[in-house]
Structure formats: structure tokens, C-alpha cells
Scaffold this active site. Structure first.
Site, mmCIF file in Angstrom:
data_model
loop_
_atom_site.group_PDB
_atom_site.id
_atom_site.type_symbol
_atom_site.label_atom_id
_atom_site.label_comp_id
_atom_site.label_asym_id
_atom_site.label_seq_id
_atom_site.Cartn_x
_atom_site.Cartn_y
_atom_site.Cartn_z
ATOM 1 C CD GLU A 96 8.171 0.314 -15.595
ATOM 2 O OE1 GLU A 96 7.885 -0.125 -16.725
ATOM 3 O OE2 GLU A 96 7.355 0.895 -14.848
ATOM 4 C CD GLU A 116 4.822 -2.435 -12.644
ATOM 5 O OE1 GLU A 116 5.470 -1.384 -12.777
ATOM 6 O OE2 GLU A 116 5.342 -3.500 -12.270
HETATM 7 N N1 T1G Z 1 0.283 4.571 -5.344
HETATM 8 C C1 T1G Z 1 -0.489 5.246 -4.471
HETATM 9 N N2 T1G Z 1 -0.493 5.038 -3.112
HETATM 10 C C2 T1G Z 1 0.353 4.107 -2.662
HETATM 11 C C3 T1G Z 1 1.192 3.343 -3.515
HETATM 12 C C4 T1G Z 1 1.145 3.617 -4.925
HETATM 13 N N3 T1G Z 1 1.923 2.980 -5.801
HETATM 14 N N4 T1G Z 1 1.894 2.482 -2.753
HETATM 15 C C5 T1G Z 1 1.517 2.701 -1.470
HETATM 16 N N5 T1G Z 1 0.597 3.671 -1.405
HETATM 17 C C6 T1G Z 1 -0.037 4.220 -0.196
HETATM 18 C C7 T1G Z 1 -0.967 3.206 0.484
HETATM 19 O O1 T1G Z 1 -2.240 3.241 -0.083
HETATM 20 C C8 T1G Z 1 -0.954 3.708 1.925
HETATM 21 O O2 T1G Z 1 -1.813 4.809 1.990
HETATM 22 C C9 T1G Z 1 0.466 4.226 2.110
HETATM 23 O O3 T1G Z 1 0.974 4.459 0.778
HETATM 24 C C10 T1G Z 1 1.382 3.252 2.787
HETATM 25 O O4 T1G Z 1 1.299 2.010 2.091
HETATM 26 C C11 T1G Z 1 4.102 2.479 -15.127
HETATM 27 C C12 T1G Z 1 1.943 1.811 -13.649
HETATM 28 C C13 T1G Z 1 5.268 0.380 -1.051
HETATM 29 C C14 T1G Z 1 5.624 -1.897 -0.180
HETATM 30 O O5 T1G Z 1 2.407 -1.907 -6.876
HETATM 31 O O6 T1G Z 1 3.468 -2.575 -2.362
HETATM 32 O O7 T1G Z 1 4.247 1.765 -11.212
HETATM 33 O O8 T1G Z 1 -3.506 3.890 3.509
HETATM 34 O O9 T1G Z 1 0.220 0.712 3.947
HETATM 35 O O10 T1G Z 1 3.101 -1.761 4.269
HETATM 36 O O11 T1G Z 1 4.901 0.413 -14.546
HETATM 37 O O12 T1G Z 1 2.446 -0.019 -0.318
HETATM 38 O O13 T1G Z 1 -1.666 5.336 4.393
HETATM 39 O O14 T1G Z 1 -3.483 6.282 2.922
HETATM 40 O O15 T1G Z 1 1.117 -0.459 1.910
HETATM 41 O O16 T1G Z 1 4.937 -0.001 4.239
HETATM 42 C C15 T1G Z 1 3.483 -0.295 -8.796
HETATM 43 C C16 T1G Z 1 2.373 -0.811 -4.225
HETATM 44 C C17 T1G Z 1 2.519 0.783 -9.124
HETATM 45 C C18 T1G Z 1 3.580 -0.897 -5.062
HETATM 46 C C19 T1G Z 1 4.687 -0.072 1.289
HETATM 47 N N6 T1G Z 1 3.783 -0.236 -7.384
HETATM 48 N N7 T1G Z 1 2.682 -0.502 -2.828
HETATM 49 O O17 T1G Z 1 4.072 -0.991 2.129
HETATM 50 O O18 T1G Z 1 2.689 0.613 3.579
HETATM 51 S S1 T1G Z 1 2.003 0.651 -10.816
HETATM 52 C C20 T1G Z 1 3.199 -1.062 -6.518
HETATM 53 C C21 T1G Z 1 3.169 -1.447 -2.005
HETATM 54 C C22 T1G Z 1 3.315 1.270 -11.729
HETATM 55 C C23 T1G Z 1 4.354 1.546 -13.979
HETATM 56 C C24 T1G Z 1 3.146 1.137 -13.225
HETATM 57 C C25 T1G Z 1 3.304 -1.069 -0.565
HETATM 58 C C26 T1G Z 1 4.731 -0.644 -0.167
HETATM 59 P P1 T1G Z 1 -2.651 5.091 3.268
HETATM 60 P P2 T1G Z 1 1.243 0.627 2.905
HETATM 61 P P3 T1G Z 1 3.739 -0.571 3.651
#
Ligand code: T1G
Length: 653
Positions: A96, A116
Site C-alpha cells: 500500500e 490481509e
Molecule cells: N508482522 C509481524 N511479524 C512478522 C510479519 C508481520 N507482518 N511477517 C513476518 N513476521 C515475522 C514472523 O512471525 C517470524 O518471526 C519472522 O518474521 C519471519 O517470518 C494496513 C494491516 C513475509 C513471506 O500478512 O507472509 O499490512 O518466528 O518465518 O517464511 O493493510 O512471514 O522468527 O519470531 O514467515 O521467510 C500483512 C505476513 C500484514 C505478511 C516471510 N502482511 N508474513 O516468510 O519467514 S497486515 C502479511 C508472511 C497489513 C495493512 C495491514 C511471511 C513472509 P519469528 P517467516 P518466511
């Protein structure tokens, strides 16, 4: 001059409240520096950013706090040109942010998406208003409804990015080489018109929206975020940008505290906890470059295909040439099915098929790094297999059993390598189901476990650690879950009604239909070995086994199935059989129990069994149990799993 702002908040540059504050300050500094004509936003650590920090949603929201919305509004107000230089993933709030920039460039390995909805949310920083203005609105809606991530190539096709280019590894040098075309002009996406597909006239929009609502589940069955997403995109169609944005913000804020989103966020973090094993000393995982599978039946062939799909050569061993030929035929048939379904190209299927060897000689497994036994669920048969394997397989290799209930340590006791022995319990069909139970024996080494978790990622499985106890996590609970279903049927509730109530609760399939899919004989054999099991004491299994009503495989089980059909047909004979058995056992009849009570009793039995599993240390965490039931038994994700569900029930009691 171009100023570079680098998102650098390891591990995934998540835009937490605190970090957003820092980035906003950098933007304000650039805004106040007259020498700065353009700003490049990029990311470090191999990511652009994974979006907003999901942890922050659990925190009390401070309205004066800074969020990605504030960063985006600053860019939107700015007269300077902003370029998003994307390398790696740009997800959620991060995409975004890029959508608010005037140019988007990305490296070929980049992945972009607004996932999301997988967290029970909608894009909440302008994504629902800007994406349908930048790319085809239907494509935008589908992308957000599926929460799918697209490749840089697809993003370019869609018009989501302007160019694919290689970027310096050093973020500070990412401004160089950015396309200078239009470098000096603002190009606000918010000022663009919503891109209707050429085939859609404006007057058809209400129909398009109505159709979209029909394609998603009802709000109470996991569809809440999807319906709100469609409402937000409808606002993009119908309202000026600023009012559409306000509508999006309101819809987003309504979802943050919603039960489905709390459940899905719980699962997001529960899944990332799985491989964190407290008290396990750190150990370097071994490389699994080749594997073997003993047994070419339903499980063995599915496991072999799983390895082939992951690019790991595998050898399947069966005791005779006929059985080898049958296993080969089954596997090629499954690949051809994938080709017919368009999931694999002919060439890809051929290549994977070539990576699977077949033999009727254990010696063919001599050089494998790992061998998995997937033969008949009988202890003495399995011990015989492992005694032979231990003699022929190279010393450093790992041996594993795909048993779904039996004692891992007893099997390991016939080998000289108990520390390199564990359970790898796949779920049928093994090449489809994502769940893998990793069963730790009393001697299984930290290195063997570390190797298993690494392998699970290679096989694209979600791996959960279980201690070595009867039925491990999933099946132990499943036996209690089905026992309660059988009890309800004994009280006069038709199996079809029990299944319908569980589907209404959100289960992918009812317990009796699952019995028939897995095979009544499988449960009968397990019950013979475990008379202590409550399920074993219900006479219905014996009667069905005697009558060869084994489920889908014999066309009759708790339901009847027409020739070649998987459609379950209600069978009153079963209801009469239950009535006879109940009468004989003097079971009080209670046929008018409500659907909600049916679900409460059956899920209650599940939760009670889960609590016993935690008490006995079979599972590490409640979240582990939730993941097992979501990925292995079709528990509805929007309820977060049985243990999370019970917490929520208690919290709202
Ligand atoms: N927030 C907090 N922690 C996150 C995170 C996030 N968005 N994404 C990953 N982590 C942490 C995860 O818990 C892990 O921590 C470490 O990073 C590595 O992740 C307004 C509200 C990016 C493709 O939905 O899909 O934006 O266990 O093991 O396999 O519209 O993580 O090491 O302590 O998964 O390489 C939208 C979610 C948020 C993406 C990486 N974003 N993340 O995968 O590693 S909502 C998502 C992923 C938002 C706005 C809204 C995947 C990854 P730890 P991992 P990976």
C-alpha cells in the site's frame, strides 16, 4: 537530488507503530530539504517489507500513534516524486505504501501482494482504493479476495509495477538507474479512475458486486472479511477517493477486533512457533539429498510424489515385481491426473516421474539419506522392515516410520541407530495434505529433529512436533471426537444430522463421512489393538466390519455411495442398526438435540482430549494442537483451532 529511505527493521522490515514513526520522521526531513527532488523508498535484509507488524494489533491502539497510514498520507500530500524500489516481498501495508508512490520498480525475484484476508482483515491503508485504480478492478478484487502474492513478472503484466530491473544490493544505491522517464512528475494513483475491465460497463457494477458477494462464504462461516472487502472495493467504484478511503478505514477497524481475525492472527503466529522446541539443544540439520520409501500403497506413493515434487530423488521398494509395477502405475497415474488438471505440464510430470526409482530389493536404499517406512499398520511387520533396513542403509542415514498410532521406540529398538530414528506421520493424500507430525522417540537426537523440520520446509509441509504416545496429537484427539459422534448416533441422532451440524460449525467434513473416507477397517484394526479406547467399546465398528461396510472403498459404510461416486447417501439401515444396538445397551434416546448442542458436545470432546495431550506433554503448546486440526482435520481456520476456540468460549462465557 534523490534521497533514499531504507526500511530496515529485521527480520522482515515490519512496519510497527514505533518503526513507522521513524520512517515518517525521515520523510518529513526529506520534505523539508529543498535539495531533495525525489525520494526512493526501498528495503534491507532481502525484503521490501512484510507490511504492518501484526503484533501491534494485539496492543491497545493509541490514536495519536503513527501508522503506515500517516506515512502514506505524507507521500500523498508531497510535491516531490516518490519511487518504490522493491527487492523481495512487498506485502500488505508495504505494498500500500508502494501504491502511494509515483513509480514502482522491482527486481525479478520480488513478490507483491495484499494478503490481509488471510489474517481476517482487509487492506487498511488505501489498498482497496488504489489497487483497483492502478490495475484492472476485477483482477484487483480477486487478488485481494484470495490474498494471493504475485511475481514481479505478473505484477508488470498487471501494471502494478512500472519496470523489472536489477537493483544494487546496497539499498543506499537503489536510486541509481531508476527510470528517469517522468522522474519529475507526480503520478498519484489516487487521481486515477477505477479501471473497469473493457467488458464491464458502469451500469453493470451493482451486478458485478452482487456476483462477488455470492462467490464468498457467508459472514458467519469465515466470510466476514471477504464481504467487507467487496464493500470497500464497491466504495472505490462509487465514491471519490477520500470518501472511499474513509469507508475502507471504517471497515478495516471493524475487523481488527473481530473473532475470525483474532483466530487467524493466532494461527499466523502459532504456525511460526512450531519449529521452536524449548530445551532442544541447537543442532545443524543434515542435508536430505535422496530418500527411500518402503511400501507403495496409498501412503507410500503419496510420500514418494511429495519428495519428487520437492526435487528430492526417491526410491520406492515393494516386496515383489508385481507390487513394484502397481506402485509405478499408481504414481504415474497421479502425475497424469495433475497434468489433466493443468497443475503440471507434461514435461514437468515426466521430469518428476523420472526422479522416482522402483525396486524389490532393499539394497537399492543403501545410499539414501533418509528412508521412510509406510507399510501395513502392524508392529511386527514394521519391526521386520526396520531390522532389514538397519542392516542395508548407510550408517549416517535417518530411519522414519509413517505410522499413525504405533510406538516409535519399539520400532527403533530393533535398530542400532535409535538416535537417528523418528516418526514422520504424513496425512492422506500425502502429496496434498500440508500437515506432518514429527514424532520424537526417547532417543531421537536434536540433529535428527532439526533435519526433520528443515526437510518439512523443503517438502512444503507444516510440521508439528509430537511426543511418542498412542495416536500422537491428531489421531488421539480424532478417536475422542468420533467417539462422541458415535455416542450421539447411539442416542438416536442420525449420522447425517451429526455431520450436517459439524459442517455448519465449519468442519470441512463431518465425522461419519470422514470414517467412510479413511475406511472403517482402519479404525477397526486400531481398536483391536487398543481395547482401552472408548471408540473400541462401541459395537457399531464390529458390526460394520463384519458386514464389510468399510466405507467409500466398499460403497457402503455409515453412508451408501453409488458406483464410482463419493457422494454420501443417507442410509436408514445404519440408523436402524444404531437403534438396535442402543436398545440392547439401554442407551437413553435423545434424538432432538440441537445442532449447536451436537457441535458443542463433539468439539467439547476434542478440547478435553487436547487438554489431556498438553497435560501429558504430547504436544508442546495449545497452538500446535490448533495447527494440527486446521491442516490435518479440516477444523475451520476462522475459529482458530479447538484450543483457541475453547479459550474464546471461556473468555466470552
Ligand atoms: N508482522 C509481524 N511479524 C512478522 C510479519 C508481520 N507482518 N511477517 C513476518 N513476521 C515475522 C514472523 O512471525 C517470524 O518471526 C519472522 O518474521 C519471519 O517470518 C494496513 C494491516 C513475509 C513471506 O500478512 O507472509 O499490512 O518466528 O518465518 O517464511 O493493510 O512471514 O522468527 O519470531 O514467515 O521467510 C500483512 C505476513 C500484514 C505478511 C516471510 N502482511 N508474513 O516468510 O519467514 S497486515 C502479511 C508472511 C497489513 C495493512 C495491514 C511471511 C513472509 P519469528 P517467516 P518466511
Amino acid at each position: 537530488m534523490n534521497k533514499v529511505i531504507t526500511l530496515d527493521n529485521p527480520p522482515v522490515n515490519a512496519l510497527s507503530f514505533a518503526y513507522s514513526e521513524k520512517i515518517l520522521k525521515e520523510i518529513e526531513a526529506a520534505e523539508n530539504d529543498a535539495s531533495v527532488t525525489s525520494v526512493t523508498i526501498t528495503g534491507a535484509n532481502g525484503y521490501f517489507s512484510a507490511g504492518v507488524d501484526v503484533n501491534d494489533f494485539a496492543k491497545e491502539w493509541d490514536p495519536s500513534g503513527t501508522t503506515v497510514r500517516d506515512i502514506i498520507e505524507a507521500i500523498e500530500r508531497s510535491g516531490k516524486v516518490y519511487i518504490a524500489a522493491i527487492d523481495g516481498v512487498a506485502l500488505g501495508g508495504a505494498l500500500e505504501l508502494a501504491l502511494a508512490c509515483d513509480r514502482r520498480v522491482a527486481t525479478a525475484r520480488s513478490k507483491l501482494g495484499l494478503p490481509e484476508i488471510k489474517l481476517g482483515l482487509i487492506p487498511g491503508a488505501g489498498g482497496t482504493q488504489r489497487l483497483p485504480r492502478l490495475i484492472d478492478a476485477q483482477a484487483a478484487l480477486q487478488m485481494m479476495l484470495k490474498g494471493e502474492t504475485v511475481s514481479a513478472e505478473r505484477a508488470l503484466e498487471l501494471g502494478l509495477i512500472d519496470v523489472i530491473m536489477s537493483l544494487s544490493n546496497d539499498p543506499e544505491h537503489r536510486a541509481e538507474g531508476a527510470p528517469d522517464e517522468g522522474t519529475h512528475t507526480k503520478r498519484r494513483v489516487s487521481e486515477l479512475k477505477v479501471k473497469l475491465p473493457p467488458s464491464t460497463q458502469a451500469f453493470a457494477l451493482p451486478y458485478v458486486i452482487a456476483q462477488a458477494h455470492k462467490t464468498v462464504p457467508p459472514e458467519e462461516s469465515g466470510g466476514l472479511a471477504a464481504h467487507k472487502l467487496i464493500d470497500a472495493v464497491q466504495a472505490a467504484f462509487e465514491l471519490p477517493f477520500s470518501r472511499g478511503l474513509a469507508r475502507e478505514y471504517r471497515l478495516f477497524d471493524e475487523l481488527v477486533g473481530s473473532a475470525p481475525s483474532l483466530a487467524l492472527r493466532h494461527l499466523f503466529f502459532a504456525e511460526r512457533e512450531l519449529s521452536k522446541i524449548p530445551s532442544l539443544p541447537p543442532a545443524a540439520p543434515l542435508e536430505i539429498k535422496s530418500a527411500g520409501v518402503v511400501g507403495g500403497g496409498t501412503m507410500g506413493t503419496g510420500i514418494a510424489i511429495t519428495f519428487a515434487n520437492a526435487g528430492i530423488p526417491v526410491t520406492v521398494v515393494e516386496p515383489s515385481a508385481e507390487q513394484v509395477a502397481k506402485a509405478r502405475q499408481t504414481i504415474f497415474g497421479m502425475f497424469m491426473h495433475q497434468v489433466k488438471r493443468g497443475r503440471l505440464t507434461q514435461e514437468e510430470a515426466w521430469k518428476r516421474g523420472q526422479s522416482i526409482e522402483f525396486s524389490d530389493d532393499y539394497a537399492a536404499l543403501g545410499e539414501c539419506d533418509l528412508v521412510i517406512e509406510a507399510v501395513f499398520e502392524n508392529m511386527s511387520v514394521k519391526k521386520e522392515v526396520f531390522a532389514k533396513l538397519d542392516a542395508v542403509v548407510k550408517p549416517g542415514a535417518i530411519l522414519a516410520s509413517n505410522t499413525s498410532t504405533l510406538d516409535i521406540d519399539e520400532m527403533a529398538s530393533v535398530t542400532k541407530r535409535p538416535e537417528q530414528f523418528l516418526g514422520l506421520h504424513f496425512f492422506a493424500p500425502a502429496n496434498i495434505m500440508k500437515l506432518l507430525e514429527i514424532v520424537r522417540g526417547k532417543s531421537t537426537s536434536a540433529q535428527t529433529l532439526a533435519t526433520a523440520f528443515k526437510l518439512a520446509k523443503q517438502l512444503r509441509k507444516v510440521a508439528v512436533l509430537s511426543a511418542n504416545a498412542f495416536g500422537f496429537i491428531g489421531n488421539r484427539m480424532f478417536f475422542e471426537y468420533t467417539r462422541e459422534a458415535v455416542a450421539l448416533a447411539e442416542e438416536g441422532v442420525p449420522p447425517a444430522r451429526v455431520d450436517a451440524a459439524m459442517k455448519k460449525f465449519g468442519m470441512a467434513m463431518g465425522p461419519f463421512a470422514t470414517f467412510d473416507l479413511s475406511g472403517i477397517d482402519v479404525f477397526w484394526h486400531v481398536a483391536q489393538g487398543r481395547p482401552d479406547l472408548a471408540l473400541a467399546r462401541t459395537p457399531i465398528l464390529d458390526r460394520l466390519y463384519e458386514q464389510k461396510r468399510l466405507g467409500q472403498k466398499t460403497g457402503k459404510g455409515f453412508y451408501t455411495y453409488a458406483e464410482g461416486s463419493r457422494e454420501a447417501i443417507r442410509d436408514e439401515e445404519i440408523e436402524q442398526l444404531f437403534a438396535q444396538l442402543a436398545k440392547k445397551a439401554g442407551v437413553t434416546q435423545n434424538p432432538d438435540v440441537s445442532d449447536a448442542e451436537i457441535a458443542q458436545r463433539i468439539v467439547g470432546a476434542l478440547i478435553k482430549s487436547g487438554e489431556e495431550i498438553l497435560r501429558d506433554g504430547v504436544a508442546l503448546r495449545p497452538g500446535d494442537i490448533d495447527i494440527v486440526w486446521i491442516y490435518g482435520y479440516g477444523f475451520p481456520p476462522y475459529r482458530g483451532g479447538p484450543m483457541f476456540h475453547s479459550q474464546q468460549e471461556l473468555a466470552h462465557a
